[in-house]
Enzyme design. Structure first.
Site, short mmCIF file in Angstrom:
data_model
loop_
_atom_site.label_atom_id
_atom_site.label_comp_id
_atom_site.label_asym_id
_atom_site.label_seq_id
_atom_site.Cartn_x
_atom_site.Cartn_y
_atom_site.Cartn_z
N PHE A 124 -7.47 21.32 -24.87
CA PHE A 124 -7.60 19.99 -24.95
C PHE A 124 -9.11 19.84 -24.15
CE2 PHE A 124 -7.65 15.53 -23.92
CZ PHE A 124 -7.69 14.98 -25.22
N THR A 125 -9.92 18.69 -24.45
CA THR A 125 -11.13 18.65 -24.01
C THR A 125 -10.96 18.52 -22.32
OG1 THR A 125 -10.89 16.30 -24.30
CG2 THR A 125 -12.09 17.55 -25.99
N LYS A 152 -0.12 7.50 -23.78
CA LYS A 152 0.27 7.75 -25.10
C LYS A 152 1.91 7.55 -25.04
CE LYS A 152 -3.69 10.25 -24.47
NZ LYS A 152 -4.48 10.47 -23.11
N ARG A 157 -13.52 15.38 -33.94
CA ARG A 157 -12.78 16.56 -33.10
C ARG A 157 -13.39 17.75 -33.80
NH1 ARG A 157 -10.31 14.43 -28.25
NH2 ARG A 157 -12.50 14.76 -28.25
N PHE A 177 -19.09 14.82 -26.30
CA PHE A 177 -18.76 13.86 -27.24
C PHE A 177 -18.66 12.44 -27.09
CE2 PHE A 177 -14.31 13.23 -26.02
CZ PHE A 177 -14.30 14.34 -25.30
N TYR A 196 0.75 -1.29 0.10
CA TYR A 196 0.03 0.12 -0.02
C TYR A 196 0.78 1.21 0.01
CZ TYR A 196 -3.80 3.12 1.09
OH TYR A 196 -4.79 4.08 0.78
N ASP A 237 1.89 20.07 -20.62
CA ASP A 237 1.06 18.93 -20.90
C ASP A 237 1.81 18.01 -21.79
OD1 ASP A 237 -0.42 16.55 -21.62
OD2 ASP A 237 -2.29 17.73 -22.08
N1 F0G Z 1 -3.85 15.67 -22.50
C1 F0G Z 1 -3.78 15.54 -23.67
C2 F0G Z 1 -2.98 16.30 -24.59
C3 F0G Z 1 -4.68 14.35 -24.18
O1 F0G Z 1 -4.65 14.01 -25.30
C4 F0G Z 1 -5.34 13.71 -23.20
C5 F0G Z 1 -6.02 12.29 -23.46
C6 F0G Z 1 -5.28 14.23 -21.98
C7 F0G Z 1 -4.48 15.06 -21.36
C8 F0G Z 1 -5.78 13.03 -20.76
O2 F0G Z 1 -5.39 12.15 -20.32
O3 F0G Z 1 -6.95 10.32 -21.27
O4 F0G Z 1 -5.21 9.90 -19.60
O5 F0G Z 1 -6.95 11.15 -18.70
N2 F0G Z 1 -6.39 12.21 -24.84
C9 F0G Z 1 -6.94 10.92 -25.26
C10 F0G Z 1 -7.30 11.12 -26.82
C11 F0G Z 1 -8.37 10.70 -24.49
O6 F0G Z 1 -8.03 10.08 -27.20
O7 F0G Z 1 -6.69 12.14 -27.35
P1 F0G Z 1 -6.21 10.72 -20.03
#
Ligand code: F0G
Length: 456
Positions: free
Chosen positions: A121-122, A255, A380, A447, A69, A212
């Site tokens: 970014f979303t 990624k 997108r 989305f 833990y 990021d």
């Molecule tokens: N920042 C970027 C640039 C991303 O592309 C993503 C995720 C995140 C943050 C968030 O990270 O998913 O680990 O919580 N991108 C995915 C995509 C969902 O399909 O582009 P996460």
């Protein structure tokens, strides 16, 4: 083309549903590719996130999980790895990127603050908004033009940045949100020259920069091949230099970290680290596992080392994406240029010029591509951009794109050729394609779960 720097040790069978089946499946999924069962997808280009094939070295690491833990040995490995590669002092593991974004946003954004960034970014934007901030775009104009061939479309426009600081005062700027290989712009890198200048500007106003780092290896690769003076630099040195010009980072290791789950927040500020540790235990887990199993921390440490030190991995991956993009260009299919790092982005406005943005051209195109060849892509555009929380109005982003994201080390050249042919077929019948209307809309990140039906 140079061949892959790996051979295949395990395979996963995939099936292609028939044309009739695809019609029914798409309807049941409400014309939203996020709602398709993966068993009904032949080639999955929805995302490069968590879809990587791990190496045998990473899989072996899973057996070395220390599932204590507190104080897991695998956390020590991860901490050491991030210090070696990125150079930040303090590390807080999180279950994935958005876990880190949540913590950073809550700790650094006050109500009414502005968060400037090189395109939104979303998930990043929603966490900034939930913390009371407002995202403001300071990326160069070329990033919003799918046909501009600028080699560093992820760069910041200093005029936009400084105007924003002067308008709102430096005290109202939480930090600069700086993304590597800007996802929503089509996987477009920033240059080190631009980042260095941004650092000078922000030093002048005493404003922090948080990176990021989700696609930092791909960004570093583009710097190596496109920015003068860096041709002979090892990738690790470029990554170190990027990080040294920032105050910390959030990262989705799903990624460039070459893992199926994992992320982290890193920084140099001890006070922020103390606060982040206090917060991670509430939302993710103890500060030495952050919502992950010990084995996941080990796979992440090994994946990060592999990605940053075996330079052939990213070089081959980007070559694969570039070749895929070129085969679409050969068929005159409109895509974002230059071809990006993690995928090829179709320009839905030019692909389907007879559909207005309110008829969801990019969403429509993802549905048509699935119908044609069981390839899954992602919208997108206007659906992803969501609504302005203050006015409730739809944002109308200049980019209305379909992302064909290539998972790392997963598909072969033949798979990509098959997809290019299918998209070519859709392009042939583009004039007959009608748009969609939205019939259900979740309040946030719509989305992922929105429903659509074809316009009559
Ligand atoms: N920042 C970027 C640039 C991303 O592309 C993503 C995720 C995140 C943050 C968030 O990270 O998913 O680990 O919580 N991108 C995915 C995509 C969902 O399909 O582009 P996460």
């Amino acid at each position: 083309m140079f061949p892959p720097p790996y051979k295949i040790k395990a395979v996963e069978p995939i099936e292609c549903p028939s044309q009739e089946e695809r019609q029914d499946i798409l309807k049941s999924a409400h014309y939203n590719t996020f709602l398709l069962p993966s068993s009904k997808v032949y080639l999955d280009f929805l995302t490069d996130s968590g879809t990587t094939a791990m190496s045998d070295f990473q899989w072996a690491g899973l057996m070395m999980g220390d599932e204590a833990y507190a104080g897991s040995l695998n956390f020590e490995h991860l901490e050491q790895c991030i210090r070696d590669i990125f150079g930040y002092r303090y590390i807080v593991p999180t279950h994935q990127g958005r876990g880190a974004e949540h913590i950073l946003s809550q700790l650094t954004i006050r109500k009414g603050d502005i968060v400037p960034g090189n395109m939104y970014f979303t998930t990043t934007k929603i966490h900034q908004e939930l913390a009371g901030g407002e995202f403001s775009d300071i990326i160069i104009d070329e990033a919003h033009d799918p046909s501009s061939e600028h080699p560093f479309k992820g760069n910041v426009d200093f005029k936009k940045c400084e105007a924003l600081i002067k308008k709102h005062t430096p005290q109202k700027i939480s930090y600069i949100s700086h993304e590597a290989c800007v996802n929503m712009a089509g996987g477009q890198p920033f240059s080190l020259e631009n980042l260095r200048e941004l650092r000078e500007l922000t030093n002048h106003y005493k404003i922090k920069i948080y990176l990021d780092a989700t696609r930092i290896v791909e960004n570093a690769h583009f710097i190596k091949v496109r920015e003068k003076g860096y041709e002979k630099y090892p990738l690790v040195s470029i990554i170190r230099e990027i990080c040294s010009l920032t105050d910390g980072c959030t990262m989705s290791a799903k990624k460039d970290g070459l893992v199926n789950i994992g992320g982290f927040l890193a920084m140099n500020d001890e006070e922020l680290f103390t606060q982040a540790k206090a917060m991670v235990v509430i939302y993710e887990g103890l500060h030495t596992y952050g919502g992950l199993a010990g084995r996941d921390l080990e796979a992440m440490a090994r994946g990060l080392y592999e990605a940053a030190t075996d330079e052939r991995i990213v070089a081959h991956r980007i070559q694969q994406v570039q070749e895929f993009g070129k085969s679409l260009l050969k068929a005159d299919i409109p895509i974002v240029k230059p071809i990006g790092g993690h995928g090829v982005f179709l320009d839905a406005k030019r692909f389907l010029p007879h559909l207005s943005q309110d008829m969801f051209p990019a969403q429509t195109l993802t549905a048509e591509i699935y119908l044609e060849c069981a390839v899954r892509a992602m919208e997108r555009g206007i659906v992803s951009a969501g609504r302005n929380p203050k006015t409730g109005e739809n944002y109308h982003p200049s980019l209305e794109l379909v992302r064909l994201t290539i998972p790392r080390r997963v598909y072969t050249q033949e798979h990509l050729e098959y997809a290019a042919q299918g998209i070519g077929q859709v392009f042939q019948r583009r004039n007959k394609i009608r748009g969609l209307k939205m019939t259900f809309e979740p309040k946030q990140l719509r989305f992922f779960q929105a429903h659509f039906e074809p316009l009559r």
